[in-house]
Design an enzyme around this catalytic site. Structure first.
Site, PDB file in Angstrom:
ATOM      1  N   ASP A 132     -39.382  29.972-122.840  1.00 41.51           N
ATOM      2  CA  ASP A 132     -38.732  31.270-122.952  1.00 41.51           C
ATOM      3  C   ASP A 132     -37.216  31.086-123.075  1.00 41.51           C
ATOM      4  OD1 ASP A 132     -38.169  34.183-122.448  1.00 41.51           O
ATOM      5  OD2 ASP A 132     -40.277  34.189-121.883  1.00 41.51           O
ATOM      6  N   HIS A 169     -34.979  37.619-120.101  1.00 44.02           N
ATOM      7  CA  HIS A 169     -36.396  37.611-120.481  1.00 44.02           C
ATOM      8  C   HIS A 169     -37.173  36.477-119.816  1.00 44.02           C
ATOM      9  CE1 HIS A 169     -39.842  37.202-123.315  1.00 44.02           C
ATOM     10  NE2 HIS A 169     -39.630  38.464-123.641  1.00 44.02           N
ATOM     11  N   SER A 185     -44.778  40.628-124.046  1.00 39.24           N
ATOM     12  CA  SER A 185     -44.067  39.571-123.303  1.00 39.24           C
ATOM     13  C   SER A 185     -44.326  39.671-121.810  1.00 39.24           C
ATOM     14  CB  SER A 185     -42.552  39.692-123.513  1.00 39.24           C
ATOM     15  OG  SER A 185     -42.127  38.990-124.630  1.00 39.24           O
TER      16      SER A 185
END
Length: 759
Positions: free
Chosen positions: A138, A214, A541
């Site tokens: 990520d 994220h 996600s």
């Protein structure tokens, strides 16, 4: 003077041409062709590039586990020369992939207070999950987050071979017994951003530190520790925790400002496999491509061979059909659904009608006094509140209606604020339908669905003096119906292999609270100076790491299970009814959902622990599957990485793979017949009977109709025949059904999709 200026200009032109001509390519080599004179494959690759007069720094990565070959910066001539070499199986240009951007454990039935896993010793499971390592590819990690606190964690598992990198903003000391690895891979990103020339953009620091948020969010969703009093600026207050709170986390930063490059993703997967991870979680993807061109599919195949479970997000391109990413059958493809939690907000119009919406706005609000309401219907860009599109004279002191779409939802609010507006109603259009996603806007803002949006737009158009006031309602629990399939969740059919039904399952992916990077505000906008330790985000996600964490728990409970057995357990026990006992609905238009949207259904971890039966798949069966796709032997070898693949055994039809779901494509056939094999993971002397459910246009028969398993581990086969009834139009739309093997203890359910043509 003029000639020297010309010369400089000419040199500059040549230099810039040289810079632009080079691109990153992933080169697939015949692994066993390495001459004995080279000690390592890396030496062989370096020498091969030197022979092409490539610069010494052209070799970006040598891959050893996930892929046989290397990534290099090459010009078109060098690429052509490589393609002519007998030792080269293929040369592919690097691909850019994108990210698929507290109450969840309770919603999934993972609360220890409720005696977590029926029939399982919770303490034993927690103990066992401490040996499970989840690798997250990520944007990196914010190691200071309390979600990575290692209190009560034992020493590192002996199999762990990873490490924590040192960087200007990241010390190896930031890692601990919870966050046990942190690495970064940026060579593909730097090459794409002009890394090969002197006119390159300022670089991001090469570091595992998360500047985006994220990666921290996904890692803590999978395996974050318990953190009390977590919230986003007061919203969703409670204890935040991951799915597998005792599992370890290793972070592999492969995504940068401009996205995630295939060369870097493959390097991250290559390293993670060598480091000893048990689960790989990738909340990112690209378009659909043949498996030999799909970096993630290639890396995931190598992981699967080593017993590593790979979970990937399905993509956020719904509700349009055929928009899935990450569809390889050895990958768990995860769609998104809602939770039973909401963040209500209301728009009260001058006509006294109050419309419901959602918001995570946490500022002072706009008071009780109605203000003017405007909607610039004539101008497309100001409809959408694109940057620079709003006239301050028109919007100052008013609430502005902005259509959803094109630019980020939170950016629209910033555009309204910068033009002097005091509030925003973010109104859906037909594309996003009735789906509501809450955001922590920079100004008072309410998001509403398409139907409500149309009513508010009509009021603003027709009333001579339209007004509005926005009101915020905090956090509400036990929302019904839930779950609902998120409108953004990408949909089938699977365009790479139509005979494999995708997505596999859905998990929680709307308004999910998890840890956040303190390098960036909750909206991710440069103008957002707020800092928060937790953030609420939506996307596949977010659903992907839920399933990664659950896979870690299943691996801890059943260390002897294969990756396909874990996937089967999660799929065949998934549910397809919401908390009102109705079939799952689709947020796009409120209609009933189907397996092209929700796959086998919404995961149910408690049931997945004891599924009764599983559909197991060996590496050899996956190879037979690949051999049935019409690929060349070299293409199959790209994925399988074995020199002796001959495709002597292959399926007549890719749908023969022992998959836990069925996708029946009739095409010019009227009869499709598949044989499946079930393995008993429940008690001995188990008897299962079959029930089928299907459309009136298809006849379904199963032989035998009863399966008797005398012992645990025993395997039994059954054959199912699907017959398209005469008179069914070949242009008939898709239909759906199910095949269920059940006894008093278990229901082993497989969804079935029927298509007469491809789309």
């Amino acid at each position: 003077m003029a000639s020297s200026t010309f010369l400089l200009g000419f040199l500059f032109l040549v230099l810039s041409l040289t810079i632009t001509a080079k691109k990153t390519y992933i080169v697939h080599m015949k692994h066993h062709d390495k001459p004995l004179s080279f000690e390592t494959h890396h030496d062989w690759y370096s020498s091969s590039l030197q022979a092409l007069s490539a610069a010494p720094d052209s070799l970006l990565y040598s891959y050893t586990t996930a892929f046989n070959g290397f990534a290099a910066s090459l010009d078109p001539e060098q690429v052509e020369l490589l393609r002519k070499s007998d030792s080269v199986l293929g040369v592919y240009e690097d691909t850019l992939y994108t990210l698929h951007t507290t109450r969840t454990p309770q919603f999934l039935g993972l609360d220890t207070e409720f005696g977590l896993w029926a029939g399982h010793n919770t303490q034993q499971l927690e103990q066992a999950s401490r040996d499970v390592i989840i690798g997250v590819l990520d944007t990196g990690v914010w190691p200071e987050s309390k979600s990575f606190d290692d209190s009560d964690m034992p020493d590192l598992p002996s199999k762990w071979r990873g490490e924590c990198e040192s960087a200007p903003d990241f010390s190896p000391k930031f890692c601990n017994k919870k966050l046990i690895g942190a690495r970064s891979f940026s060579k593909g990103y730097h090459m794409a951003n002009g890394g090969g020339g002197i006119y390159k953009k300022p670089r991001e620091v090469e570091s595992p530190r998360d500047k985006d948020g994220h990666g921290t969010h996904t890692a803590s969703t999978a395996a974050g520790a318990h953190v009390a009093n977590a919230s986003l600026l007061g919203y969703a207050s409670g204890t935040a925790r991951g799915m597998a709170t005792h599992a370890r986390v290793a972070s592999y930063k492969v995504c940068w400002e401009t996205g995630c490059f295939g060369a870097d993703i493959l390097a991250g997967m290559d390293r993670a496999i060598q480091d000893g991870v048990d689960v790989l979680s990738l909340s990112l993807g690209g378009g659909s491509a043949p498996y030999y061109r799909d970096t993630i599919a290639i890396g995931a195949f190598a992981a699967m061979e080593k017993g590593i479970f790979v979970s990937c997000s399905a993509g956020n391109s719904g509700p349009t059909k055929a928009t899935l990413a990450n569809v390889a059958p050895w990958i768990m493809t995860v769609g998104a659904g809602t939770l039973d939690r909401d963040f209500p907000a209301y728009a009260v119009l001058g006509n006294k009608i109050r419309y419901n919406g959602v918001s995570l706005y946490s500022g002072q609000g706009m008071g009780n006094k109605p203000v003017g309401l405007v909607y610039n219907k004539g101008n497309m860009s100001s409809n959408l509140c694109l940057p620079g599109s709003l006239d301050p004279a028109f919007v100052r002191g008013k609430v502005v209606i902005c259509d959803r779409g094109t630019n980020a939802r939170v950016e629209k609010g910033a555009v309204v604020r910068d033009a002097g507006g005091v509030g925003m109603i973010l109104a859906n259009t037909p594309v996003s339908g009735e789906e509501l996603v809450a955001d922590s806007h920079l100004l008072p803002a309410v998001a509403v669905g398409r139907k409500v949006g149309d009513l508010i737009r009509e009021y603003a158009r027709s009333d001579p003096k339209p007004t509005a006031v926005l009101v915020f309602g905090g956090t509400v629990l036990n929302v019904r119906p839930s779950p609902v399939v998120a409108a953004f969740s990408s949909r089938g059919p699977n365009m790479v292999t139509p005979q494999i039904l995708k997505p596999d399952v859905i998990g929680p992916g709307v308004n999910i609270l998890a840890a956040w990077s303190e390098a960036i505000g909750p909206t991710g906008l440069a103008k957002d100076t707020r800092k928060t330790k937790f953030n609420i985000m939506s996307g596949t996600s977010m659903s992907c790491p839920h399933i990664s964490g659950l896979a870690a728990l299943l691996k801890a409970a059943h260390p002897e299970w294969s990756t396909s057995a874990i996937k089967s357990a999660l799929m065949t026990t998934a549910y397809t009814e919401d908390n009102t006992n109705s079939s799952l609905r689709d947020a796009a238009d409120g209609s009933l959902s189907n397996p092209w949207a929700h796959g086998a259904g919404h995961v149910d971890p408690q049931k997945a622990l004891s599924p009764g039966l599983v559909y197991d798949i060996s590496t050899e069966e996956y190879i037979s599957f690949l051999c049935s796709l019409g690929y060349t032997i070299d293409h199959v070898k790209t994925i399988v990485k074995r020199p002796n693949v001959t495709c002597s055994t292959k399926f007549k039809d890719p749908g023969e793979l022992n998959y836990p779901s069925f996708s029946v494509l009739f095409g010019d056939k009227r009869v499709v017949r598949y044989t499946r094999e079930l393995t008993n993971v429940g008690p001995s002397r188990s008897i299962y009977k079959v029930t089928v459910n299907g459309p009136s246009t298809v006849g379904i028969s199963v032989r035998p109709t009863t399966l008797i398993f005398r012992s645990a581990g025993e395997k039994k086969r059954y054959t199912v025949t699907f017959v398209a009834k005469r008179g069914t139009s070949p242009m008939a739309r898709s239909e759906f059904g199910s095949i269920v093997w059940s006894n008093a203890q278990n229901q082993v359910k497989s969804p079935v999709s029927f298509s007469w043509t491809l789309l």
